[in-house]
Design an enzyme around this catalytic site. Sequence first.
Site, mmCIF file in Angstrom:
data_model
loop_
_atom_site.group_PDB
_atom_site.id
_atom_site.type_symbol
_atom_site.label_atom_id
_atom_site.label_comp_id
_atom_site.label_asym_id
_atom_site.label_seq_id
_atom_site.Cartn_x
_atom_site.Cartn_y
_atom_site.Cartn_z
ATOM 1 N N GLU A 53 0.798 -1.222 0.000
ATOM 2 C CA GLU A 53 0.000 0.000 0.000
ATOM 3 C C GLU A 53 0.833 1.276 0.000
ATOM 4 O O GLU A 53 1.849 1.381 0.697
ATOM 5 C CB GLU A 53 -0.905 -0.006 1.231
ATOM 6 C CG GLU A 53 -2.016 1.027 1.193
ATOM 7 C CD GLU A 53 -3.158 0.609 2.092
ATOM 8 O OE1 GLU A 53 -4.163 0.115 1.559
ATOM 9 O OE2 GLU A 53 -3.050 0.767 3.321
ATOM 10 N N LYS A 55 0.647 4.629 1.413
ATOM 11 C CA LYS A 55 -0.135 5.149 2.539
ATOM 12 C C LYS A 55 0.667 6.201 3.295
ATOM 13 O O LYS A 55 1.668 5.898 3.926
ATOM 14 C CB LYS A 55 -0.504 3.984 3.476
ATOM 15 C CG LYS A 55 -1.399 4.335 4.644
ATOM 16 C CD LYS A 55 -1.748 3.081 5.427
ATOM 17 C CE LYS A 55 -2.750 3.345 6.522
ATOM 18 N NZ LYS A 55 -3.118 2.098 7.249
ATOM 19 N N LYS A 115 -8.219 2.505 -3.062
ATOM 20 C CA LYS A 115 -8.705 2.379 -1.693
ATOM 21 C C LYS A 115 -9.300 3.722 -1.282
ATOM 22 O O LYS A 115 -8.585 4.711 -1.101
ATOM 23 C CB LYS A 115 -7.580 1.956 -0.747
ATOM 24 C CG LYS A 115 -8.097 1.425 0.579
ATOM 25 C CD LYS A 115 -6.976 0.822 1.404
ATOM 26 C CE LYS A 115 -7.547 0.194 2.669
ATOM 27 N NZ LYS A 115 -6.478 -0.245 3.577
ATOM 28 N N GLU A 164 -14.552 -5.424 1.761
ATOM 29 C CA GLU A 164 -13.902 -5.445 3.067
ATOM 30 C C GLU A 164 -14.931 -5.696 4.160
ATOM 31 O O GLU A 164 -15.974 -5.045 4.209
ATOM 32 C CB GLU A 164 -13.200 -4.118 3.324
ATOM 33 C CG GLU A 164 -12.556 -4.031 4.701
ATOM 34 C CD GLU A 164 -11.816 -2.733 4.898
ATOM 35 O OE1 GLU A 164 -10.781 -2.548 4.244
ATOM 36 O OE2 GLU A 164 -12.276 -1.901 5.703
ATOM 37 N N ASN A 185 -10.779 -7.198 7.835
ATOM 38 C CA ASN A 185 -9.952 -6.152 8.426
ATOM 39 C C ASN A 185 -9.946 -6.324 9.940
ATOM 40 O O ASN A 185 -11.005 -6.316 10.579
ATOM 41 C CB ASN A 185 -10.497 -4.774 8.048
ATOM 42 C CG ASN A 185 -9.522 -3.657 8.355
ATOM 43 O OD1 ASN A 185 -8.729 -3.751 9.289
ATOM 44 N ND2 ASN A 185 -9.569 -2.595 7.579
ATOM 45 N N GLU A 215 -6.289 -8.065 6.416
ATOM 46 C CA GLU A 215 -5.970 -6.638 6.452
ATOM 47 C C GLU A 215 -5.715 -6.180 7.879
ATOM 48 O O GLU A 215 -6.390 -6.613 8.810
ATOM 49 C CB GLU A 215 -7.128 -5.815 5.887
ATOM 50 C CG GLU A 215 -7.594 -6.198 4.509
ATOM 51 C CD GLU A 215 -8.816 -5.394 4.116
ATOM 52 O OE1 GLU A 215 -8.693 -4.157 3.995
ATOM 53 O OE2 GLU A 215 -9.894 -5.986 3.959
ATOM 54 N N SER A 216 -4.763 -5.289 8.033
ATOM 55 C CA SER A 216 -4.400 -4.651 9.313
ATOM 56 C C SER A 216 -3.681 -5.615 10.248
ATOM 57 O O SER A 216 -3.747 -6.828 10.094
ATOM 58 C CB SER A 216 -5.627 -4.058 10.021
ATOM 59 O OG SER A 216 -6.191 -3.022 9.263
#
Length: 256
Positions: A53, A55, A115, A164, A185, A215-216
């Site tokens: 990503e 970010k 995103k 998601e 997530n 995710e995360s």
Amino acid sequence: MLERLYAGSIADAAERKSIVPASKLEARIASLAPAIDVIKAFAPRENIHVLAEVKRASPSRGDLAPIEDPASLSTLYEQGGATGISVLTEQRKFKGSLEDLDKVRTSVRLPLLRKEFIANEYQLLEARAFGADMALLIVAGLDQPTLKRLMKFTLELGLTPFLETHDRIELERALDLDAKFVGVNARDLSTFETDRHLFGTLSGLFPKDVIKVAESAVRNKDDVLHYREAGADVVLVGEALVTSEPLATLRSFLEV
């Protein structure tokens, strides 16, 4: 927080639409090559896939990295073996932009995710027009009729919908729509705390033909291994890459 993020993204999209109408985006889309086949690119394999990503910041962590040149960072991701790249385009809290997506598209040949807090068709037109191959649809932020409508339009544009989820109910909603690229997530949207074990509690609900994305809470190689052992086909990683030496970190993750 999620409501505020959606409200901001919708307002920003409306402002852009007043300058660039949908017809101009459609004309731009008509000149583009077909989007990359995301499902084929992320097909399950021996090693885990990384969706790396771009970010700069987040509501929970604040500023992470300046990333003055998203194209150069994306080139590093491609060289390091990432299967795809996620580009945050939300400008208020994540400090991203559609220009970032456009620059990344010109620099790499990997599948790209827009995103964003997508709530309408105009935002999906933007995603396609600026080079995305998939678009994020957050189940928590959309009622089921809207989610179904936007997923249908995403597919009509030739994009892959990335749904998601954050709990069992949301996952079941995504699977009810026959989504093929689905994330769990680990971040609680009300507290911003993360639960690395959430993915494992839900992974058994995924049909075999659905690509499973964790995710995360991906901070190091041990976290990647944890998700892989829990059944993840893909990990989406942002903070751990942009706050470290991205090439070395990415390559270590891809050993899993």
